[in-house]
Design a protein around this motif. Structure first.
Motif, PDB file in Angstrom:
ATOM      1  N   PRO A 441       0.075 -23.705  36.603  1.00  0.00           N
ATOM      2  CA  PRO A 441       1.500 -23.934  36.322  1.00  0.00           C
ATOM      3  C   PRO A 441       1.980 -23.406  34.969  1.00  0.00           C
ATOM      4  N   ASP A 442       1.052 -23.181  34.020  1.00  0.00           N
ATOM      5  CA  ASP A 442       1.460 -22.708  32.685  1.00  0.00           C
ATOM      6  C   ASP A 442       1.370 -21.196  32.514  1.00  0.00           C
ATOM      7  N   VAL A 443       0.798 -20.501  33.503  1.00  0.00           N
ATOM      8  CA  VAL A 443       0.520 -19.066  33.331  1.00  0.00           C
ATOM      9  C   VAL A 443       1.684 -18.208  33.833  1.00  0.00           C
ATOM     10  N   HIS A 444       2.178 -17.347  32.960  1.00  0.00           N
ATOM     11  CA  HIS A 444       3.256 -16.414  33.305  1.00  0.00           C
ATOM     12  C   HIS A 444       2.694 -15.081  33.791  1.00  0.00           C
ATOM     13  N   MET A 445       1.673 -14.560  33.106  1.00  0.00           N
ATOM     14  CA  MET A 445       1.098 -13.275  33.448  1.00  0.00           C
ATOM     15  C   MET A 445      -0.343 -13.232  32.953  1.00  0.00           C
ATOM     16  N   VAL A 446      -1.197 -12.483  33.672  1.00  0.00           N
ATOM     17  CA  VAL A 446      -2.602 -12.409  33.275  1.00  0.00           C
ATOM     18  C   VAL A 446      -3.174 -11.034  33.586  1.00  0.00           C
ATOM     19  N   ALA A 447      -4.061 -10.556  32.729  1.00  0.00           N
ATOM     20  CA  ALA A 447      -4.789  -9.311  32.961  1.00  0.00           C
ATOM     21  C   ALA A 447      -6.241  -9.540  32.587  1.00  0.00           C
ATOM     22  N   VAL A 448      -7.150  -9.119  33.458  1.00  0.00           N
ATOM     23  CA  VAL A 448      -8.580  -9.355  33.247  1.00  0.00           C
ATOM     24  C   VAL A 448      -9.310  -8.021  33.126  1.00  0.00           C
ATOM     25  N   ILE A 449     -10.192  -7.934  32.133  1.00  0.00           N
ATOM     26  CA  ILE A 449     -11.003  -6.735  31.922  1.00  0.00           C
ATOM     27  C   ILE A 449     -12.458  -7.143  31.708  1.00  0.00           C
ATOM     28  N   GLY A 450     -13.347  -6.144  31.696  1.00  0.00           N
ATOM     29  CA  GLY A 450     -14.741  -6.393  31.369  1.00  0.00           C
ATOM     30  C   GLY A 450     -15.025  -6.016  29.930  1.00  0.00           C
ATOM     31  N   ILE A 451     -15.798  -6.866  29.249  1.00  0.00           N
ATOM     32  CA  ILE A 451     -16.205  -6.558  27.875  1.00  0.00           C
ATOM     33  C   ILE A 451     -17.736  -6.547  27.819  1.00  0.00           C
ATOM     34  N   PRO A 452     -18.327  -5.817  26.882  1.00  0.00           N
ATOM     35  CA  PRO A 452     -19.799  -5.709  26.830  1.00  0.00           C
ATOM     36  C   PRO A 452     -20.469  -7.058  26.550  1.00  0.00           C
ATOM     37  N   HIS A 453     -21.664  -7.226  27.148  1.00  0.00           N
ATOM     38  CA  HIS A 453     -22.464  -8.431  26.908  1.00  0.00           C
ATOM     39  C   HIS A 453     -23.935  -8.023  26.830  1.00  0.00           C
ATOM     40  N   LYS A 454     -24.646  -8.498  25.805  1.00  0.00           N
ATOM     41  CA  LYS A 454     -26.027  -8.072  25.566  1.00  0.00           C
ATOM     42  C   LYS A 454     -26.957  -8.406  26.730  1.00  0.00           C
ATOM     43  N   THR A 455     -26.789  -9.569  27.300  1.00  0.00           N
ATOM     44  CA  THR A 455     -27.705 -10.022  28.350  1.00  0.00           C
ATOM     45  C   THR A 455     -27.269  -9.585  29.734  1.00  0.00           C
ATOM     46  N   TYR A 456     -25.978  -9.801  30.044  1.00  0.00           N
ATOM     47  CA  TYR A 456     -25.492  -9.566  31.408  1.00  0.00           C
ATOM     48  C   TYR A 456     -24.865  -8.189  31.626  1.00  0.00           C
ATOM     49  N   GLY A 457     -24.738  -7.419  30.584  1.00  0.00           N
ATOM     50  CA  GLY A 457     -24.128  -6.093  30.716  1.00  0.00           C
ATOM     51  C   GLY A 457     -22.632  -6.147  30.490  1.00  0.00           C
ATOM     52  N   GLU A 458     -21.948  -6.988  31.268  1.00  0.00           N
ATOM     53  CA  GLU A 458     -20.502  -7.167  31.110  1.00  0.00           C
ATOM     54  C   GLU A 458     -20.137  -8.632  31.311  1.00  0.00           C
ATOM     55  N   GLU A 459     -19.001  -8.990  30.735  1.00  0.00           N
ATOM     56  CA  GLU A 459     -18.459 -10.334  30.893  1.00  0.00           C
ATOM     57  C   GLU A 459     -16.954 -10.204  31.129  1.00  0.00           C
ATOM     58  N   ALA A 460     -16.387 -11.134  31.885  1.00  0.00           N
ATOM     59  CA  ALA A 460     -14.941 -11.086  32.153  1.00  0.00           C
ATOM     60  C   ALA A 460     -14.155 -11.711  31.001  1.00  0.00           C
ATOM     61  N   LYS A 461     -13.061 -11.043  30.629  1.00  0.00           N
ATOM     62  CA  LYS A 461     -12.154 -11.583  29.619  1.00  0.00           C
ATOM     63  C   LYS A 461     -10.728 -11.556  30.162  1.00  0.00           C
ATOM     64  N   ALA A 462     -10.019 -12.671  30.002  1.00  0.00           N
ATOM     65  CA  ALA A 462      -8.643 -12.769  30.494  1.00  0.00           C
ATOM     66  C   ALA A 462      -7.655 -12.817  29.332  1.00  0.00           C
ATOM     67  N   PHE A 463      -6.653 -11.962  29.402  1.00  0.00           N
ATOM     68  CA  PHE A 463      -5.526 -12.001  28.466  1.00  0.00           C
ATOM     69  C   PHE A 463      -4.378 -12.688  29.201  1.00  0.00           C
ATOM     70  N   ILE A 464      -3.865 -13.775  28.621  1.00  0.00           N
ATOM     71  CA  ILE A 464      -2.882 -14.604  29.329  1.00  0.00           C
ATOM     72  C   ILE A 464      -1.611 -14.782  28.501  1.00  0.00           C
ATOM     73  N   ILE A 465      -0.458 -14.571  29.171  1.00  0.00           N
ATOM     74  CA  ILE A 465       0.843 -14.925  28.604  1.00  0.00           C
ATOM     75  C   ILE A 465       1.263 -16.242  29.249  1.00  0.00           C
ATOM     76  N   LEU A 466       1.568 -17.250  28.429  1.00  0.00           N
ATOM     77  CA  LEU A 466       2.002 -18.541  28.951  1.00  0.00           C
ATOM     78  C   LEU A 466       3.501 -18.532  29.255  1.00  0.00           C
ATOM     79  N   LYS A 467       3.904 -19.396  30.164  1.00  0.00           N
ATOM     80  CA  LYS A 467       5.332 -19.580  30.424  1.00  0.00           C
ATOM     81  C   LYS A 467       5.993 -20.234  29.208  1.00  0.00           C
ATOM     82  N   GLU A 468       7.277 -20.014  29.071  1.00  0.00           N
ATOM     83  CA  GLU A 468       8.013 -20.575  27.941  1.00  0.00           C
ATOM     84  C   GLU A 468       7.879 -22.097  27.926  1.00  0.00           C
ATOM     85  N   GLY A 469       7.479 -22.635  26.772  1.00  0.00           N
ATOM     86  CA  GLY A 469       7.334 -24.077  26.633  1.00  0.00           C
ATOM     87  C   GLY A 469       5.983 -24.621  27.045  1.00  0.00           C
TER      88      GLY A 469
END
Length: 514
Positions: A441-469
């Protein structure tokens, strides 16, 4: 024999007084529009422009773009639309790569000095001989040696018959966004563009009495084929919007009783947010005339699609395409069952299959790369035979998109081949995570990418814009995702942001998040 501009000529005869373009207070009927196109076409010929010459155009959604585009077509030349955000060196690259002999450029303003950038690029490209300036009315002197588009429109050269072309002759060169390496020009034929406009008209049931709206940039393949060319083919009115502002768009939809809109998911999110805040009689009146909303460019979150349909009482049909496929390749159809989250089925005359990394077709329901074959597949990348040979193999366009096809032939885009995150041997598709978080209910927009990780190779990272308020914190959001997604899949990294980098068409530029 054919020319895309004959669609305009036909309507100038059959529906001369019907409105073709609406821009601010200006309304241009089909006869007047055709005459304006003829004036510019005559001047292009006077410059020495020949059939098959390449002519670039850089202009926002104003009548000048439509006029310039169809004038280039009328003389049998090839239109090279340029993104108005390009800087000097980028303009030079496109002019040189496309072999453009002329550039028609909007003058711009202090906020977006596109004319300055275009002239800078023009000066760096000796092979481009002519610069035509579309003055914005500020009274700025023309660059040295430049021609005045506005003076061309004031001339009395009213007659010009479109030069006929063969179906396989080049119509446009559309530059891809260049997510890897330099941008490549997808060379599309007259047949590619005509068939796509006809298919788009049929799937949206667009008629001459309808009013469509260009909120997508017309220099982009989606806006150009699905909006501009389809409206001109149908003989309907087209409302031109040079800059997407939800409040302005809603007001224009209300004023002009818009029936057809098309956009990318971020635009629908913006319109939905405005409608939810302001609601009332205004939104109800917009909904009363709106017949269909078309979404493409990237996958729309199912939650947004459902909310938009409910709020504006309009079917949202999702489709799919690439610059390399003219662009439309598949769509949900109004008369058939629509499946939210699906791009529907291939257009008539288009075939799709899903293959593994060895090129073998996979069973229904299994994931693989989408291949497309049909009348919409490009001639190739301009002057890049090796790149073309990697992308179009035995007539099949390799899209680079991971999809699955259900038992009824509906296709679901899982993700871009290059965007798949591989964590400890498990494939994570960013869209799975994005779809889940869009139900928060608080999420306005989201984009997910992979970032490097020493053990697993990659890890998911989410960039989130919240709704106003909204007040959700990063840790709370991560825990929320952990409850709803597999352990290997939920994002261990969440960053709250106020904006996301986007293209001019509203697609999120994930490569800039890395």
């Amino acid at each position: 024999m054919y020319n895309l501009a004959t669609n305009l000529e036909r309507n100038a005869n059959f529906r001369a007084n019907d409105t073709a373009l609406i821009f601010g207070e200006q309304k241009i009927n089909y006869k007047t529009l055709n005459t304006m196109v003829n004036k510019v076409a005559n001047h292009l010929v006077q410059l020495g422009i020949q059939p098959d010459d390449k002519v670039a155009i850089s202009c926002p959604n104003t009548p000048a773009f439509v006029i310039g585009y169809y004038a280039i077509q009328k003389v049998g030349a090839v239109t090279v639309p340029l993104n108005i955000m390009l800087k000097g060196a980028e303009v030079a690259y496109h002019l040189d790569d496309s072999d453009a002999v002329a550039l028609i450029s909007f003058e711009g303003n202090s906020a977006l000095p596109s004319g300055e950038y275009c002239f800078e690029g023009f000066q760096q490209t000796p092979s481009c001989q002519h610069f035509v300036s579309i003055e914005s009315g500020a009274g700025t002197p023309l660059p040295e040696g430049a021609h005045s588009f506005n003076q061309w429109l004031a001339s009395e050269l009213d007659d010009f018959d479109a030069i006929y072309r063969h179906a396989e002759d080049s119509c446009v060169i559309l530059y891809t966004s260049g997510t890897t390496g330099r941008a490549k020009g997808a060379e599309l034929s007259q047949s590619n563009m005509l068939c796509n406009a006809q298919a788009c008209q049929a799937l949206t049931n667009q008629k001459g009495t309808d009013v469509s709206m260009a909120i997508l940039p017309l220099f982009h393949t989606f806006g150009q084929s699905l909006i501009m060319n389809t409206s001109i083919l149908a003989g309907s009115a087209l409302v031109l919007v040079p800059r997407f502002v939800p409040k302005t768009v809603i007001q224009l939809m209300l004023e002009h009783k818009v029936t057809h809109i098309a956009g990318v998911p971020t635009m629908f999110i913006g319109l939905l947010t405005y409608a939810e805040r302001h609601g009332g009689d205004e939104i109800a009146e917009v909904a009363s005339t709106l017949k269909v909303a078309i979404s493409g460019g990237s996958s729309m979150p199912v939650e947004i699609l459902k909310q938009f349909e409910a709020k504006l009482n309009v079917p949202v049909i999702e489709g799919y395409g690439l610059s390399e496929s003219s662009p439309v390749a598949a769509f949900n159809h109004l008369e058939y069952k629509r499946k939210p989250g699906s791009i529907g089925q291939p257009l008539p005359g288009v075939t799709m299959k899903v293959v593994d990394d060895k090129g073998n077709e996979v069973p229904r329901g299994k994931e693989g790369e989408l291949l497309v074959r049909g009348h919409n597949v490009m001639k190739g990348y301009y002057k890049k035979p090796e790149e073309t040979a990697k992308t179009v193999i035995d007539g099949w366009l390799h899209t680079g998109d991971i999809v699955r096809m259900d038992d009824e032939g509906y296709v679901y885009v899982v993700d871009r081949l290059k965007e798949v995150i591989i964590r400890g041997g498990f494939n994570i598709y960013p869209r799975d995570i994005e779809e889940t978080f869009m139900t928060h209910p608080d999420v306005h927009m989201v984009a997910v990418i992979g970032i490097p990780h020493k053990t697993y190779g990659e890890e998911a990272k989410a960039f989130i814009i919240l709704k106003e308020g909204a007040t959700a914190c990063e840790k709370a959001l991560m825990n929320w995702g952990k409850e709803r997604l597999a352990d290997y899949k939920y994002p261990r990294h969440i960053q709250l942001v106020t904006e996301l980098p986007m293209t001019a068409t509203g697609k999120i530029l994930k490569r800039l998040l890395k």
